[in-house]
Write a protein that holds these residues in place. Structure first.
Motif, mmCIF file in Angstrom:
data_model
loop_
_atom_site.group_PDB
_atom_site.id
_atom_site.type_symbol
_atom_site.label_atom_id
_atom_site.label_comp_id
_atom_site.label_asym_id
_atom_site.label_seq_id
_atom_site.Cartn_x
_atom_site.Cartn_y
_atom_site.Cartn_z
ATOM 1 N N LEU A 184 0.873 -1.175 0.000
ATOM 2 C CA LEU A 184 0.000 0.000 0.000
ATOM 3 C C LEU A 184 0.905 1.218 0.000
ATOM 4 O O LEU A 184 1.673 1.381 0.955
ATOM 5 C CB LEU A 184 -0.913 0.021 1.227
ATOM 6 C CG LEU A 184 -1.835 1.239 1.319
ATOM 7 C CD1 LEU A 184 -2.876 1.168 0.217
ATOM 8 C CD2 LEU A 184 -2.484 1.330 2.671
ATOM 9 N N PRO A 185 0.881 2.060 -1.025
ATOM 10 C CA PRO A 185 0.111 1.920 -2.261
ATOM 11 C C PRO A 185 0.551 0.687 -3.046
ATOM 12 O O PRO A 185 1.618 0.136 -2.809
ATOM 13 C CB PRO A 185 0.400 3.214 -3.022
ATOM 14 C CG PRO A 185 1.598 3.812 -2.414
ATOM 15 C CD PRO A 185 1.722 3.258 -1.036
ATOM 16 N N SER A 186 -0.286 0.290 -3.987
ATOM 17 C CA SER A 186 -0.088 -0.994 -4.669
ATOM 18 C C SER A 186 1.239 -1.089 -5.412
ATOM 19 O O SER A 186 1.771 -2.180 -5.582
ATOM 20 C CB SER A 186 -1.251 -1.270 -5.621
ATOM 21 O OG SER A 186 -1.353 -0.247 -6.591
#
Length: 99
Positions: A53-55
């Motif tokens: 996270l973020p991806s």
């Protein structure tokens, strides 16, 4: 895990500490004024593998600006500093001006 870096260096790792339920905590090390630390979260599961996270993880991390906030003007609305209010006041936008 919390992965972080300061000013474009290599990412370092801090283990997250359980804080009850599904909450976890971690503390970033102190940073110098003017720096821009970057960070992302990473977890590894038996079924899902590693997710971030973020991806995009380290390719597109969160960032923060470190500095000092200088207050230019403060008004607690307890004393009259010349503000006026016009227009409806109940649940609608106000126009505020200084006379």
């Amino acid at each position: 895990m919390l992965r972080y870096r300061d000013d474009g260096g290599s990412f370092q790792t801090i283990a997250l500490t359980p804080a009850g339920g599904t909450n976890y905590t971690a503390t970033l090390p102190a940073a110098l004024c003017g720096s821009s630390p970057e960070f992302f979260f990473q977890a590894t599961g038996d079924l899902s593998g590693t997710v971030s996270l973020p991806s995009d993880g380290g390719a597109d991390p969160f960032s923060a600006l470190v500095g000092q906030l200088d207050t230019v003007f403060a008004d607690n609305f307890e004393t009259n500093q010349g503000w006026t209010v016009s227009g409806p006041v109940s649940g609608q936008a106000l126009e505020v001006g200084v006379t």
